[in-house]
Design an enzyme around this catalytic site. Sequence first.
Site, mmCIF file in Angstrom:
data_model
loop_
_atom_site.group_PDB
_atom_site.id
_atom_site.type_symbol
_atom_site.label_atom_id
_atom_site.label_comp_id
_atom_site.label_asym_id
_atom_site.label_seq_id
_atom_site.Cartn_x
_atom_site.Cartn_y
_atom_site.Cartn_z
ATOM 1 N N ASP A 151 -0.202 5.152 0.878
ATOM 2 C CA ASP A 151 -0.451 6.175 1.902
ATOM 3 C C ASP A 151 -0.561 5.550 3.285
ATOM 4 O OD1 ASP A 151 -0.604 8.484 0.158
ATOM 5 O OD2 ASP A 151 -2.347 7.462 -0.680
ATOM 6 N N ASP B 244 0.871 -1.172 0.000
ATOM 7 C CA ASP B 244 0.000 0.000 0.000
ATOM 8 C C ASP B 244 0.917 1.234 0.000
ATOM 9 O OD1 ASP B 244 -2.248 1.751 0.541
ATOM 10 O OD2 ASP B 244 -1.520 1.805 2.610
HETATM 11 C C1 XBP Z 1 -5.214 6.377 0.667
HETATM 12 C C2 XBP Z 1 -6.377 7.122 0.174
HETATM 13 C C3 XBP Z 1 -6.190 8.207 -0.796
HETATM 14 C C4 XBP Z 1 -5.417 9.398 -0.284
HETATM 15 C C5 XBP Z 1 -5.627 10.594 -1.177
HETATM 16 O O1 XBP Z 1 -5.054 5.243 -0.130
HETATM 17 O O2 XBP Z 1 -7.491 6.816 0.539
HETATM 18 O O3 XBP Z 1 -7.455 8.635 -1.162
HETATM 19 O O4 XBP Z 1 -5.864 9.755 1.005
HETATM 20 O O5 XBP Z 1 -5.252 10.317 -2.481
HETATM 21 P P1 XBP Z 1 -3.953 4.063 0.115
HETATM 22 P P2 XBP Z 1 -6.143 10.776 -3.738
HETATM 23 O O6 XBP Z 1 -3.678 3.952 1.573
HETATM 24 O O7 XBP Z 1 -4.649 2.881 -0.478
HETATM 25 O O8 XBP Z 1 -2.720 4.430 -0.682
HETATM 26 O O9 XBP Z 1 -6.628 12.163 -3.433
HETATM 27 O O10 XBP Z 1 -5.199 10.728 -4.921
HETATM 28 O O11 XBP Z 1 -7.288 9.797 -3.844
HETATM 29 MG MG MG Z 2 -2.995 3.147 3.375
#
Ligand code: XBP
Ligand code: MG
Length: 253
Positions: A12, A10
């Site tokens: 973020d 993953d």
């Molecule tokens: C994290 C998310 C994303 C980010 C914002 O996803 O939910 O929406 O917060 O990014 P993960 P965007 O942990 O799966 O990487 O604004 O580009 O959606």
């Molecule tokens: Mg995440």
Amino acid sequence: MTKLGALIFDVDGTLANTEQEGHRVAFNRAFAEAGYDWNWSVSLYGELLAVAGGKERIRYYLNQYRPDFQPPGNFDEFIANLHRAKTQHYRQLIATGSIPLRLGVQRLIKGARSQGIRLAIATTTAPTNVTALLQHTLGDESPAWFDAIAAGDIVPAKKPAPDIYNYVLRQMDFPPQDCLAIEDSDQGLIAATQAGITTLITVNNYTKDQDFTQAVLVLNHLGEPDQPFSVLAGDAGDNQYVDIELLNHLHHR
Ligand code: XBP
Ligand code: MG
């Protein structure tokens, strides 16, 4: 029992703590630039993270907190434009180099590469954000280390739906039982588990109280030889940091 063949990360909250000082700030900058006084505080953002995906999150916020707001023109286009501006701000923030990789991430990625373990990304965020983060932390050539970078709107249903993980498995032509996922959130855990992939969790401030009973191991971070992890749930044996040997062991459980 097959050997661990691929690691799926993953982004973020897992590769880096991008939410609080990255995405959140970028959303606020986009709102201010467009002339709106919407400000997502650290605590409000924690609540909004229940909705995966930036466009989906903006829509949820407007419905819940600004029910009287009338967008100029089409609602979908309004959100898409705002989100495009947010993505630009996010990339600018990443380019400052102020958001480092989490502890142990670089070591583990390099260890996997040296042992021939394939790498992939499964994320809800926009693809350009992933490339920017990888390039600014691991170098310009690093996106090519990943066999599959599955991101954002490439599948219609975002996490906790398993679609993004199923997409990665198809791209890599790998069965789920040969892979291990590393996630930070309950939504990510549900998505990977539903795709049949054993999942290790490294929590962060936004996710530490979530339900991770389905995870094979829950840690505060991946650790380094001189900065051991804390085990929050599961059994890491005598290990103090996550390496390929430990992942192979977890994968065979
Ligand atoms: C994290 C998310 C994303 C980010 C914002 O996803 O939910 O929406 O917060 O990014 P993960 P965007 O942990 O799966 O990487 O604004 O580009 O959606
Ligand atoms: Mg995440």
